[in-house]
Design an enzyme around this catalytic site. Structure first.
Site, short mmCIF file in Angstrom:
data_model
loop_
_atom_site.label_atom_id
_atom_site.label_comp_id
_atom_site.label_asym_id
_atom_site.label_seq_id
_atom_site.Cartn_x
_atom_site.Cartn_y
_atom_site.Cartn_z
N GLU A 145 -16.12 66.34 19.29
CA GLU A 145 -15.49 67.25 18.34
C GLU A 145 -15.08 66.51 17.06
O GLU A 145 -14.68 65.35 17.09
CB GLU A 145 -14.26 67.90 18.95
CG GLU A 145 -14.58 68.83 20.11
CD GLU A 145 -13.33 69.54 20.61
OE1 GLU A 145 -12.92 70.53 19.98
OE2 GLU A 145 -12.78 69.09 21.63
N SER A 204 -7.45 75.04 19.03
CA SER A 204 -7.81 74.66 17.66
C SER A 204 -6.61 74.83 16.73
O SER A 204 -5.56 74.22 16.95
CB SER A 204 -9.01 75.49 17.21
OG SER A 204 -9.57 74.97 16.03
N HIS A 210 -16.90 72.01 19.88
CA HIS A 210 -15.58 72.60 19.62
C HIS A 210 -15.56 74.05 20.10
O HIS A 210 -16.55 74.76 19.97
CB HIS A 210 -15.29 72.53 18.12
CG HIS A 210 -13.90 72.98 17.76
ND1 HIS A 210 -12.77 72.41 18.30
CD2 HIS A 210 -13.46 73.94 16.91
CE1 HIS A 210 -11.69 72.99 17.80
NE2 HIS A 210 -12.09 73.94 16.95
#
Length: 330
Positions: free
Chosen positions: A242, A147, A272
């Protein structure tokens, strides 16, 4: 099709979306919740944990038994640049180190909004240069992150290239956040999915926290806006469900056009941060095994260099002129 375990996880996340959207807990509460959840994480068997500090910054080694002592993965955790810590990602870093049979160094870089850009990038640069001074050759280092940590790893590559510094062998981005400028069109696209909409709204707020007075379009804030030529091989993993999928695919196309060797591994229907749930989800274990295969392929062609010649001391680059204290997060 997603596994039964993933369907159960998604149901739990969906059930939590309504209360979270109504209460919108502050950063302090969210950080505490993540730290509490980390109490139930355990290091994989055969991986030793070793705490260290890098000029006052907390860091940890995950050392699998039998790992090559001359190779290392520098791991940058995710959390929107405002959340996450060594605790929240210890289990993920440990299993990744074990699967790749390499020592992994995770760092607790400074978080926004207390320390906006370039705080996290300065800390990542500090850790990379520290590894060089410890005797690790650049081609014996691989960057990785999830991320925001994946976006930070890409920003680190770009910063090193711009400074003319030696680049690592490769980088791994697990659902990397490559573009912090999240337009209204994105919100409209995900509006029908409650969990995605809440995720997009939270990230839209976290981006300015990290950027501070720097534009969201700055190439070291949003690597998708940077010139990406001359980077080492990249592995990018993303799910089509996502919020970040579209921007990640655009970054991948841009990098390939610039001549960068990119391995894109796409997954279907996953939330995610599915990698964090590797003990529960077979899709997460599959993804992490894919990272191990990529790492093996990179180092299969790289000689092991035991020692580096003495390097000229290098200071982390400073993007902003405003002085900031070097206080570290605990």
């Amino acid at each position: 099709m997603p596994s039964t375990q993933h369907l159960l996880l998604k149901q739990i996340l969906t059930a939590a979306t309504g209360p979270l959207a109504r209460r919108r807990p502050g950063l302090g509460a969210m950080r505490l919740a993540m730290e509490m959840s980390s109490l139930f994480q355990f290091m994989p068997w055969g991986v030793h944990l070793e705490k260290t500090t890098i000029e006052g910054m907390s860091a940890e080694w995950a050392r699998p038994v039998g790992a090559n002592p001359h190779r290392v993965m520098l791991y940058l955790h995710g959390g929107g640049y405002v959340l996450g810590s060594l605790n929240t990602h210890r289990s993920l870093v440990g299993t990744l180190a074990k699967r790749c049979n390499t020592n992994a160094l995770a760092i607790n870089y400074r978080k926004a909004p207390d320390y906006p850009f370039p705080g996290a990038l300065d800390d990542a640069l500090l850790a990379y240069h520290w590894l060089l001074k410890q005797g690790f050759a650049p081609h014996n280092i691989i960057l990785a992150g999830d991320s925001a940590g994946g976006g930070l790893a890409l920003a680190l590559l770009i910063a090193l290239r711009e400074e003319g510094q030696p680049l690592p062998a490769a980088a791994v981005g697990l659902s990397p956040w490559t573009d912090l400028d999240m337009p209204d069109a994105l919100l409209r696209r995900v509006a029908r999915e409650e969990t995605q909409l809440l995720e997009a709204l939270e990230m839209r707020g976290w981006g300015p926290h990290y950027a501070g007075e720097t534009p969201l379009s700055h190439p070291l804030v949003s690597p998708a806006r940077a010139a990406v030529h001359g980077l080492p091989p990249l592995l990018i993993q993303i799910s089509d469900s996502e919020v970040l999928c579209e921007s990640v695919l655009c970054f991948t196309d841009k990098a390939r056009t610039a001549g960068v060797e990119v391995t894109l591994q796409s997954f279907t229907g996953l939330v995610h941060w599915w990698h964090l749930f590797w003990r529960l989800l077979p899709e997460a274990r599959e993804a992490l095994d894919g990272v191990a295969i990529f790492v093996d392929s990179i180092w299969a062609t790289q000689p092991v260099v035991l020692h580096l010649p003495t390097l000229r001391p290098t200071s982390p680059i400073v993007i902003a002129s405003a002085a900031r204290p070097r206080k570290r997060a605990a």
